[in-house]
Motif scaffolding. Structure first.
Motif, PDB file in Angstrom:
ATOM      1  N   MET A   1       0.838  -1.203   0.000  1.00 29.25           N
ATOM      2  CA  MET A   1       0.000   0.000   0.000  1.00 29.25           C
ATOM      3  C   MET A   1       0.880   1.263   0.000  1.00 29.25           C
ATOM      4  N   GLU A   2       0.479   2.220  -0.796  1.00 29.61           N
ATOM      5  CA  GLU A   2       1.193   3.488  -0.859  1.00 29.61           C
ATOM      6  C   GLU A   2       0.787   4.356   0.330  1.00 29.61           C
ATOM      7  N   ILE A   3       1.765   4.973   0.967  1.00 25.64           N
ATOM      8  CA  ILE A   3       1.514   5.830   2.121  1.00 25.64           C
ATOM      9  C   ILE A   3       1.433   7.284   1.658  1.00 25.64           C
ATOM     10  N   ARG A   4       0.374   7.965   2.103  1.00 27.32           N
ATOM     11  CA  ARG A   4       0.148   9.343   1.708  1.00 27.32           C
ATOM     12  C   ARG A   4      -0.185  10.199   2.929  1.00 27.32           C
ATOM     13  N   PRO A   5       0.072  11.507   2.849  1.00 31.61           N
ATOM     14  CA  PRO A   5      -0.267  12.374   3.990  1.00 31.61           C
ATOM     15  C   PRO A   5      -1.764  12.638   4.072  1.00 31.61           C
ATOM     16  N   LEU A   6      -2.249  12.788   5.290  1.00 33.62           N
ATOM     17  CA  LEU A   6      -3.627  13.237   5.524  1.00 33.62           C
ATOM     18  C   LEU A   6      -3.581  14.755   5.639  1.00 33.62           C
ATOM     19  N   GLY A   7      -3.561  15.397   4.472  1.00 32.68           N
ATOM     20  CA  GLY A   7      -3.423  16.845   4.453  1.00 32.68           C
ATOM     21  C   GLY A   7      -2.131  17.261   5.126  1.00 32.68           C
ATOM     22  N   ARG A   8      -2.209  18.314   5.932  1.00 33.10           N
ATOM     23  CA  ARG A   8      -1.033  18.804   6.665  1.00 33.10           C
ATOM     24  C   ARG A   8      -1.111  18.466   8.148  1.00 33.10           C
ATOM     25  N   SER A   9      -1.866  17.406   8.457  1.00 31.03           N
ATOM     26  CA  SER A   9      -2.076  17.031   9.859  1.00 31.03           C
ATOM     27  C   SER A   9      -0.871  16.367  10.500  1.00 31.03           C
ATOM     28  N   GLY A  10       0.048  15.876   9.682  1.00 31.03           N
ATOM     29  CA  GLY A  10       1.154  15.081  10.203  1.00 31.03           C
ATOM     30  C   GLY A  10       0.832  13.603  10.250  1.00 31.03           C
ATOM     31  N   TYR A 217     -15.966  17.611  -7.678  1.00 33.43           N
ATOM     32  CA  TYR A 217     -14.819  18.054  -6.879  1.00 33.43           C
ATOM     33  C   TYR A 217     -13.777  18.749  -7.745  1.00 33.43           C
ATOM     34  N   ASP A 218     -13.573  18.259  -8.961  1.00 33.99           N
ATOM     35  CA  ASP A 218     -12.534  18.809  -9.823  1.00 33.99           C
ATOM     36  C   ASP A 218     -12.772  20.266 -10.177  1.00 33.99           C
ATOM     37  N   THR A 219     -14.033  20.710 -10.144  1.00 37.88           N
ATOM     38  CA  THR A 219     -14.365  22.033 -10.652  1.00 37.88           C
ATOM     39  C   THR A 219     -14.257  23.150  -9.627  1.00 37.88           C
ATOM     40  N   ASP A 220     -14.183  22.801  -8.317  1.00 32.56           N
ATOM     41  CA  ASP A 220     -14.030  23.867  -7.330  1.00 32.56           C
ATOM     42  C   ASP A 220     -13.204  23.442  -6.117  1.00 32.56           C
ATOM     43  N   CYS A 221     -13.580  22.358  -5.485  1.00 27.97           N
ATOM     44  CA  CYS A 221     -12.891  21.959  -4.260  1.00 27.97           C
ATOM     45  C   CYS A 221     -11.433  21.558  -4.499  1.00 27.97           C
ATOM     46  N   ALA A 222     -11.132  21.026  -5.676  1.00 30.99           N
ATOM     47  CA  ALA A 222      -9.751  20.616  -5.956  1.00 30.99           C
ATOM     48  C   ALA A 222      -8.799  21.799  -5.835  1.00 30.99           C
ATOM     49  N   GLU A 223      -9.211  22.950  -6.335  1.00 38.11           N
ATOM     50  CA  GLU A 223      -8.370  24.144  -6.238  1.00 38.11           C
ATOM     51  C   GLU A 223      -8.193  24.552  -4.780  1.00 38.11           C
ATOM     52  N   ALA A 224      -9.295  24.569  -4.030  1.00 38.14           N
ATOM     53  CA  ALA A 224      -9.207  24.929  -2.619  1.00 38.14           C
ATOM     54  C   ALA A 224      -8.293  23.972  -1.865  1.00 38.14           C
ATOM     55  N   CYS A 225      -8.437  22.679  -2.121  1.00 40.63           N
ATOM     56  CA  CYS A 225      -7.629  21.691  -1.411  1.00 40.63           C
ATOM     57  C   CYS A 225      -6.154  21.803  -1.776  1.00 40.63           C
ATOM     58  N   HIS A 226      -5.866  22.083  -3.047  1.00 42.99           N
ATOM     59  CA  HIS A 226      -4.472  22.252  -3.476  1.00 42.99           C
ATOM     60  C   HIS A 226      -3.808  23.398  -2.717  1.00 42.99           C
ATOM     61  N   HIS A 227      -4.473  24.529  -2.636  1.00 40.15           N
ATOM     62  CA  HIS A 227      -3.869  25.699  -2.008  1.00 40.15           C
ATOM     63  C   HIS A 227      -3.898  25.640  -0.481  1.00 40.15           C
ATOM     64  N   GLU A 228      -4.875  24.944   0.074  1.00 36.86           N
ATOM     65  CA  GLU A 228      -5.048  24.919   1.526  1.00 36.86           C
ATOM     66  C   GLU A 228      -4.465  23.678   2.189  1.00 36.86           C
ATOM     67  N   CYS A 298      -9.195   6.872  -9.309  1.00 36.44           N
ATOM     68  CA  CYS A 298      -9.372   7.741  -8.144  1.00 36.44           C
ATOM     69  C   CYS A 298      -8.045   8.024  -7.452  1.00 36.44           C
ATOM     70  N   THR A 299      -7.281   6.981  -7.197  1.00 39.50           N
ATOM     71  CA  THR A 299      -6.036   7.177  -6.451  1.00 39.50           C
ATOM     72  C   THR A 299      -4.968   7.900  -7.258  1.00 39.50           C
ATOM     73  N   SER A 300      -5.191   8.060  -8.566  1.00 34.60           N
ATOM     74  CA  SER A 300      -4.222   8.782  -9.405  1.00 34.60           C
ATOM     75  C   SER A 300      -4.432  10.287  -9.375  1.00 34.60           C
ATOM     76  N   ARG A 301      -5.530  10.742  -8.786  1.00 33.30           N
ATOM     77  CA  ARG A 301      -5.909  12.142  -8.904  1.00 33.30           C
ATOM     78  C   ARG A 301      -5.132  13.052  -7.947  1.00 33.30           C
ATOM     79  N   PRO A 302      -4.895  14.297  -8.362  1.00 34.11           N
ATOM     80  CA  PRO A 302      -4.211  15.259  -7.487  1.00 34.11           C
ATOM     81  C   PRO A 302      -5.000  15.497  -6.203  1.00 34.11           C
ATOM     82  N   THR A 303      -4.312  15.743  -5.124  1.00 36.60           N
ATOM     83  CA  THR A 303      -4.824  16.005  -3.769  1.00 36.60           C
ATOM     84  C   THR A 303      -5.519  14.801  -3.145  1.00 36.60           C
TER      85      THR A 303
END
Length: 347
Positions: A1-10, A217-228, A298-303
């Motif tokens: 399994m690939e390990i990924r961050p849960l946002g910036r939570s640590g 999600y791609d049309t609005d939240c993706a941008e917010a999640c990328h920057h935040e 799904c798992t290939s998508r940014p953020t």
């Protein structure tokens, strides 16, 4: 399994997370235990639950049963259970939980305490608000979604109160990170701005629906999640089973989720079934299981932090896990994008 961050939570997660929403309804306790064991053995590090589960259907008398099953599994497995981090959710306004009350710091705290008791845990790794009290366009509610009717001052005051509550719960060690669910770009960025201004707990993740048929999600939240710095937890990555192909021709096989929910929460539209047939045919053209292709997309998508894989039976989970290592090539991804242009919003 690939390990990924849960946002910036640590915190981190694997690219698959085990969904548990049917535990206690369509999935009995014995099979739920098998699925939890299978998840640990496969290397999955996160499970996702909610106080209102099980679902399909949601019944007032079964609220909390999923968390209780997880708690009994944790007690039975001892140290092994600690290999799975816990994500769960507090229900929003309008649910059967607490007779539809709006989420306030008091109701959130009470909900968390009840969840911890059922889960037989001292801490929830990721605590989430199931949907915002001001309303949401998710769950196929975008046809009547009217944000202009929201009271801006009230919406901001409600968020500010919860920002403070979540920060207190983190300080008390009862939760480690916080996430939203069924949220909008405005809700995400407003919370983050409040948290930054007050030194409070930011949003680490958002759990929104995401799959080949539903890419709002791609049309609005993706941008917010990328920057935040927010990671996406994609729920319904198989579009409630539509992307498996089992409902092709508008079939309702027995057993299946469509027996209890013929429209699958508004997902099983003629255009969605047609689009799913096209994606299934594309997977077969490339010699792939359509389940594996849909999840790998799904798992290939940014953020993307993790895709929440839910299975009614352990046999279904076994099928899903066989494709855990699949990564899609550029040519196939390009063909998927062509189908996306043909079926931009089929449900």
């Amino acid at each position: 399994m690939e390990i990924r961050p849960l946002g910036r939570s640590g915190l981190t997660t694997t690219h698959f997370c085990l969904g548990t929403m049917t535990f206690g309804s369509n999935t009995d306790e014995a099979d739920a235990f098998r699925q939890l064991d299978m998840a640990v053995d496969a290397g999955i590090t996160l499970l996702d639950a909610a106080e209102m589960y099980p679902v399909n259907p949601v019944l007032k008398e079964t609220i909390g049963d999923t968390e209780a099953i997880i708690g009994r599994w944790r007690a039975a497995r001892g140290a092994k259970a600690n290999q799975l981090q816990i994500a769960t959710k507090c229900s929003g306004r309008g649910s059967m939980v607490r007779d539809g009350a709006t989420v306030t710091p008091a109701t959130m705290r009470a909900a968390l305490e009840a969840s911890l008791k059922r889960l037989q845990a001292e801490t929830v790794d990721l605590y989430q608000l199931h949907w915002p009290s001001r309303g949401t366009y998710h769950f196929r509610q975008y046809w009547g979604y009217a944000p202009e009717k929201q009271d801006t001052a009230q919406a901001r005051d409600e968020l500010a109160a919860l920002v403070g509550c979540v920060t207190d719960l983190v300080a008390e060690g009862k939760i480690r990170a916080f996430g939203q669910s069924n949220e909008t770009a405005w809700g995400l960025t407003t919370w983050q701005a409040m948290a930054k201004a007050t030194g409070s707990t930011p949003i680490a993740t958002v759990q929104n629906e995401y799959n080949l048929l539903c890419r709002l999600y791609d049309t609005d939240c993706a941008e917010a999640c990328h920057h935040e710095g927010i990671g996406l937890l994609a729920f319904s990555p198989l579009a409630a089973g539509i992307l498996t192909g089992k409902y092709s021709g508008n079939a309702i096989p027995t057993p299946s989720r469509r027996v209890n929910q013929p429209e699958l929460g508004g997902r099983a539209t003629p255009s969605a079934l047609d689009a799913a047939d096209a994606y299934v045919a594309l997977a077969q053209k490339h010699g792939l299981d359509p389940v594996h292709m849909a999840l790998a997309f799904c798992t290939s998508r940014p953020t993307m932090a993790t895709a929440i894989i839910g299975a009614t039976t352990s046999a279904q989970l076994e099928r899903i896990l066989k494709g855990a290592d699949l990564r899609l090539g550029a040519d196939l991804l390009a063909e998927i994008e062509l189908l996306y242009r043909k079926f931009p919003r089929p449900m």
